[in-house]
Design a protein around this motif. Structure first.
Motif, PDB file in Angstrom:
ATOM      1  N   TYR A   1      12.120  -1.821  -2.561  1.00 38.40           N
ATOM      2  CA  TYR A   1      10.817  -2.290  -2.649  1.00 38.40           C
ATOM      3  C   TYR A   1       9.806  -1.763  -2.005  1.00 38.40           C
ATOM      4  O   TYR A   1       8.845  -1.394  -1.508  1.00 38.40           O
ATOM      5  CB  TYR A   1      11.767  -3.729  -1.717  1.00 38.40           C
ATOM      6  N   ILE A   2      10.231  -1.246  -0.654  1.00 29.32           N
ATOM      7  CA  ILE A   2       9.753  -1.427   0.963  1.00 29.32           C
ATOM      8  C   ILE A   2       9.179  -0.057   0.167  1.00 29.32           C
ATOM      9  O   ILE A   2       7.861   0.340   0.740  1.00 29.32           O
ATOM     10  CB  ILE A   2      10.508  -0.564   1.745  1.00 29.32           C
ATOM     11  N   ASP A   3       9.576   1.310  -0.632  1.00 24.42           N
ATOM     12  CA  ASP A   3       9.129   2.230  -0.502  1.00 24.42           C
ATOM     13  C   ASP A   3       7.917   2.342  -1.839  1.00 24.42           C
ATOM     14  O   ASP A   3       6.778   2.677  -1.731  1.00 24.42           O
ATOM     15  CB  ASP A   3       9.879   3.677  -1.270  1.00 24.42           C
ATOM     16  N   ALA A   4       7.304   1.288  -2.555  1.00 25.19           N
ATOM     17  CA  ALA A   4       6.658   1.142  -3.992  1.00 25.19           C
ATOM     18  C   ALA A   4       5.781   0.428  -2.670  1.00 25.19           C
ATOM     19  O   ALA A   4       4.883   0.760  -2.985  1.00 25.19           O
ATOM     20  CB  ALA A   4       7.630  -0.067  -4.951  1.00 25.19           C
ATOM     21  N   THR A   5       6.442  -0.435  -2.016  1.00 29.07           N
ATOM     22  CA  THR A   5       4.605  -1.119  -1.160  1.00 29.07           C
ATOM     23  C   THR A   5       4.193  -0.109  -0.294  1.00 29.07           C
ATOM     24  O   THR A   5       2.525  -0.471  -0.425  1.00 29.07           O
ATOM     25  CB  THR A   5       5.927  -1.679  -0.513  1.00 29.07           C
ATOM     26  N   GLN A   6       4.950   0.841   0.265  1.00 31.85           N
ATOM     27  CA  GLN A   6       3.917   1.629   0.571  1.00 31.85           C
ATOM     28  C   GLN A   6       3.573   2.802   0.699  1.00 31.85           C
ATOM     29  O   GLN A   6       2.146   3.049   0.571  1.00 31.85           O
ATOM     30  CB  GLN A   6       5.285   2.511   1.831  1.00 31.85           C
ATOM     31  N   ARG A   7       3.918   3.317  -0.995  1.00 31.36           N
ATOM     32  CA  ARG A   7       2.787   4.186  -1.938  1.00 31.36           C
ATOM     33  C   ARG A   7       1.867   3.420  -2.314  1.00 31.36           C
ATOM     34  O   ARG A   7       0.834   3.183  -2.033  1.00 31.36           O
ATOM     35  CB  ARG A   7       3.975   3.606  -3.297  1.00 31.36           C
ATOM     36  N   GLY A   8       1.729   1.538  -2.762  1.00 28.49           N
ATOM     37  CA  GLY A   8       0.828   1.018  -2.515  1.00 28.49           C
ATOM     38  C   GLY A   8       0.003   1.171  -1.793  1.00 28.49           C
ATOM     39  O   GLY A   8      -1.501   0.893  -1.891  1.00 28.49           O
ATOM     40  N   PHE A   9       0.295   0.853  -0.419  1.00 26.87           N
ATOM     41  CA  PHE A   9      -0.820   0.595   0.718  1.00 26.87           C
ATOM     42  C   PHE A   9      -1.498   2.514   1.310  1.00 26.87           C
ATOM     43  O   PHE A   9      -2.421   2.098   1.205  1.00 26.87           O
ATOM     44  CB  PHE A   9       0.326   0.577   1.837  1.00 26.87           C
ATOM     45  N   ILE A  10      -0.595   3.339   0.722  1.00 25.89           N
ATOM     46  CA  ILE A  10      -1.324   4.598   0.700  1.00 25.89           C
ATOM     47  C   ILE A  10      -2.328   5.128  -0.143  1.00 25.89           C
ATOM     48  O   ILE A  10      -3.368   4.932   0.325  1.00 25.89           O
ATOM     49  CB  ILE A  10       0.109   5.405   0.694  1.00 25.89           C
TER      50      ILE A  10
ATOM     51  N   ALA B   1      -4.182   2.481  -1.779  1.00 25.46           N
ATOM     52  CA  ALA B   1      -4.907   1.791  -1.640  1.00 25.46           C
ATOM     53  C   ALA B   1      -6.023   1.951  -0.319  1.00 25.46           C
ATOM     54  O   ALA B   1      -6.995   1.885  -0.387  1.00 25.46           O
ATOM     55  CB  ALA B   1      -4.870   0.208  -1.662  1.00 25.46           C
ATOM     56  N   MET B   2      -5.312   2.895   0.630  1.00 27.33           N
ATOM     57  CA  MET B   2      -6.061   3.425   2.007  1.00 27.33           C
ATOM     58  C   MET B   2      -6.935   4.433   1.570  1.00 27.33           C
ATOM     59  O   MET B   2      -8.320   4.887   1.860  1.00 27.33           O
ATOM     60  CB  MET B   2      -4.680   3.650   3.041  1.00 27.33           C
ATOM     61  N   ASN B   3      -5.991   5.470   0.499  1.00 25.87           N
ATOM     62  CA  ASN B   3      -7.139   6.758   0.166  1.00 25.87           C
ATOM     63  C   ASN B   3      -8.003   5.922  -0.813  1.00 25.87           C
ATOM     64  O   ASN B   3      -8.693   7.221  -1.014  1.00 25.87           O
ATOM     65  CB  ASN B   3      -5.691   7.423  -1.223  1.00 25.87           C
ATOM     66  N   ALA B   4      -7.954   5.123  -1.630  1.00 26.17           N
ATOM     67  CA  ALA B   4      -9.608   4.567  -2.304  1.00 26.17           C
ATOM     68  C   ALA B   4     -10.396   4.013  -1.313  1.00 26.17           C
ATOM     69  O   ALA B   4     -11.872   3.893  -2.148  1.00 26.17           O
ATOM     70  CB  ALA B   4      -8.496   3.254  -3.560  1.00 26.17           C
ATOM     71  N   GLY B   5      -9.912   4.117  -0.178  1.00 22.61           N
ATOM     72  CA  GLY B   5     -10.731   2.289   0.031  1.00 22.61           C
ATOM     73  C   GLY B   5     -11.982   4.306   0.859  1.00 22.61           C
ATOM     74  O   GLY B   5     -12.137   4.991   0.889  1.00 22.61           O
ATOM     75  N   SER B   6     -13.207   3.541   0.223  1.00 16.05           N
ATOM     76  CA  SER B   6     -14.646   3.818   0.754  1.00 16.05           C
ATOM     77  C   SER B   6     -14.993   4.484   2.595  1.00 16.05           C
ATOM     78  O   SER B   6     -15.444   5.895   2.783  1.00 16.05           O
ATOM     79  CB  SER B   6     -15.383   3.148   0.157  1.00 16.05           C
ATOM     80  N   PHE B   7     -13.783   3.920   3.893  1.00 16.76           N
ATOM     81  CA  PHE B   7     -14.368   4.115   4.846  1.00 16.76           C
ATOM     82  C   PHE B   7     -13.573   5.769   5.182  1.00 16.76           C
ATOM     83  O   PHE B   7     -14.086   6.197   5.913  1.00 16.76           O
ATOM     84  CB  PHE B   7     -13.831   3.358   6.219  1.00 16.76           C
ATOM     85  N   ARG B   8     -13.189   5.833   3.904  1.00 14.95           N
ATOM     86  CA  ARG B   8     -11.846   7.402   4.591  1.00 14.95           C
ATOM     87  C   ARG B   8     -13.004   9.017   3.549  1.00 14.95           C
ATOM     88  O   ARG B   8     -12.599   9.648   3.688  1.00 14.95           O
ATOM     89  CB  ARG B   8     -10.854   7.151   3.593  1.00 14.95           C
TER      90      ARG B   8
END
Length: 122
Positions: A67-76, A78-85
């Motif tokens: 569960y923690i691994d899946a949550t972390q993958r989701g955050f990563i 989302a962060m990579n998809a963000g326009s600020f990056r």
């Protein structure tokens, strides 16, 4: 004494009422059997419907680490998809050799916004 027409009328009325009652019983049994077959099909798929509610059969248990691994993958993701990056400008180097990007007028950016379409870019 009752005449033949009275007896015939009584038979017709009783037959009509009997037919309506038979029709109601037939329809209710048909609906009941179709509901039971639907419940059986859903139970084969993993859904058990009862008076107390619905239970879902899962194929396996999820461990806390999964569960923690899946949550972390989701955050990563989302962060990579963000326009600020994306399109980030490089920071100036220690020696100051990197040039700073030119700034546009605020009126120029307003003109660009007006030119954009409703759901897309230029």
């Amino acid at each position: 004494m009752a005449s033949w027409t009275d007896i015939l009328l009584l038979v017709v009325i009783l037959a009509t009422v009997g037919g309506v009652v038979y029709g109601i019983v037939f329809v209710s049994q048909t609906l009941s059997s179709s509901m039971e077959s639907t419940k059986a099909k859903l139970k084969d798929r993993g859904l058990d419907i009862s008076k107390s509610g619905v239970s879902v059969k899962t194929s396996g248990r999820v461990e806390r680490d999964d569960y923690i691994d899946a949550t972390q993958r989701g955050f990563i993701k989302a962060m990579n998809a963000g326009s600020f990056r994306k399109d980030a400008h490089p920071s100036p180097s220690v020696h100051g050799s990197a040039s700073t990007p030119e700034r546009k007028d605020s009126t120029a950016s307003l003109d660009e916004k007006k030119k954009r379409k409703l759901f897309g870019r230029k």
